[in-house]
Design a protein around this motif. Structure first.
Motif, short mmCIF file in Angstrom:
data_model
loop_
_atom_site.label_atom_id
_atom_site.label_comp_id
_atom_site.label_asym_id
_atom_site.label_seq_id
_atom_site.Cartn_x
_atom_site.Cartn_y
_atom_site.Cartn_z
N THR A 165 9.63 -2.07 4.59
CA THR A 165 10.52 -3.13 5.07
C THR A 165 11.14 -3.91 3.91
OG1 THR A 165 8.68 -4.68 5.26
CG2 THR A 165 9.27 -3.42 7.23
N ARG A 166 10.82 -3.51 2.70
CA ARG A 166 11.45 -4.14 1.53
C ARG A 166 11.84 -3.04 0.54
NH1 ARG A 166 5.85 -6.58 -0.41
NH2 ARG A 166 5.24 -4.95 -1.88
N GLU A 167 12.82 -3.36 -0.27
CA GLU A 167 13.33 -2.40 -1.27
C GLU A 167 12.19 -2.01 -2.22
OE1 GLU A 167 16.40 -0.06 -2.24
OE2 GLU A 167 16.75 -1.75 -0.88
N PRO A 168 11.96 -0.69 -2.43
CA PRO A 168 10.88 -0.27 -3.31
C PRO A 168 11.24 -0.50 -4.78
CG PRO A 168 12.09 1.63 -2.54
CD PRO A 168 12.65 0.44 -1.81
N GLU A 169 10.22 -0.73 -5.58
CA GLU A 169 10.41 -0.86 -7.02
C GLU A 169 10.68 0.51 -7.62
OE1 GLU A 169 7.04 -2.90 -8.64
OE2 GLU A 169 7.35 -4.67 -7.38
N ALA A 170 11.29 0.51 -8.79
CA ALA A 170 11.67 1.76 -9.46
C ALA A 170 10.46 2.67 -9.71
CB ALA A 170 12.37 1.45 -10.78
N GLU A 171 9.31 2.08 -10.04
CA GLU A 171 8.11 2.89 -10.30
C GLU A 171 7.67 3.65 -9.06
OE1 GLU A 171 7.59 -0.77 -10.75
OE2 GLU A 171 8.75 -0.49 -12.57
N PHE A 176 0.81 -1.21 0.00
CA PHE A 176 0.00 0.00 0.00
C PHE A 176 0.85 1.27 0.00
CE2 PHE A 176 -2.53 -3.40 1.75
CZ PHE A 176 -3.69 -3.29 1.01
N ALA A 177 2.15 1.12 -0.22
CA ALA A 177 3.04 2.29 -0.23
C ALA A 177 2.68 3.25 -1.35
CB ALA A 177 4.49 1.82 -0.36
N SER A 178 2.38 2.72 -2.51
CA SER A 178 2.01 3.58 -3.64
C SER A 178 0.75 4.38 -3.33
CB SER A 178 1.78 2.71 -4.88
OG SER A 178 1.38 3.51 -5.97
N ARG A 179 -0.22 3.74 -2.72
CA ARG A 179 -1.45 4.42 -2.33
C ARG A 179 -1.16 5.55 -1.35
NH1 ARG A 179 -6.86 1.58 0.22
NH2 ARG A 179 -7.94 3.51 0.71
N GLY A 224 7.14 14.36 -4.16
CA GLY A 224 7.89 14.97 -3.06
C GLY A 224 7.83 14.17 -1.78
N CYS A 225 7.66 12.86 -1.91
CA CYS A 225 7.55 11.97 -0.76
C CYS A 225 8.88 11.25 -0.53
CB CYS A 225 6.45 10.95 -1.02
SG CYS A 225 6.24 9.71 0.28
N ALA A 226 9.30 11.14 0.70
CA ALA A 226 10.51 10.39 1.03
C ALA A 226 10.16 8.92 1.21
CB ALA A 226 11.12 10.93 2.32
N ILE A 227 11.09 8.06 0.87
CA ILE A 227 10.96 6.63 1.14
C ILE A 227 12.13 6.22 2.01
CG2 ILE A 227 10.95 4.29 0.20
CD1 ILE A 227 9.65 5.37 -2.30
N LEU A 228 11.82 5.58 3.14
CA LEU A 228 12.83 5.09 4.05
C LEU A 228 12.69 3.59 4.20
CD1 LEU A 228 11.75 8.06 5.24
CD2 LEU A 228 13.64 7.63 6.77
N LEU A 229 13.79 2.92 4.50
CA LEU A 229 13.78 1.48 4.72
C LEU A 229 14.18 1.16 6.15
CD1 LEU A 229 15.46 -0.05 1.55
CD2 LEU A 229 13.10 -0.23 2.24
#
Length: 109
Positions: A70-76, A55-58, A85-90
């Motif tokens: 908790t997992r590496e995000p896909e390129a899209e 649900f990260a994309s949502r 303008g959203c940050a993604i953290l692992l």
């Protein structure tokens, strides 16, 4: 309600920043993507029946300021986050992430 910049969020929790502006300020924190509001931190919990990472994309599309996965995000997803303008953290452990975030917030109070 917590208010924290992405760079401070990563430093306080030990999460690794994949993408996002270090000075972007996030307000509030949720674990349900349906509750995401503009600038919210969304923390994805993997589960037996439902994986919050799905649900990260949502969350990004709903205006999250940061998404913690908790997992590496896909390129899209990375591209979408950059556009919005959203940050993604692992993080390896979302529960520990929230505990560290709560500790940092408590120290500010």
């Amino acid at each position: 309600m917590i208010e924290i910049a992405v760079n401070n969020l990563a430093a306080a929790t030990g999460a690794r920043t994949v993408t996002g502006e270090a000075d972007r300020v996030c307000r509030g924190c949720v674990i349900d993507s349906r509750q995401v509001e503009e600038g919210t931190i969304f923390v994805a919990f993997p589960g037996e029946n439902v994986d919050g990472n799905d649900f990260a994309s949502r969350a990004v599309q709903s205006g999250a300021g940061a998404v913690v996965m908790t997992r590496e995000p896909e390129a899209e997803l990375v591209s979408l986050a950059q556009d919005k303008g959203c940050a993604i953290l692992l993080t390896d452990d979302p529960e520990e992430f929230l505990l560290r975030l709560a500790h940092a917030y408590r120290l500010e109070l």
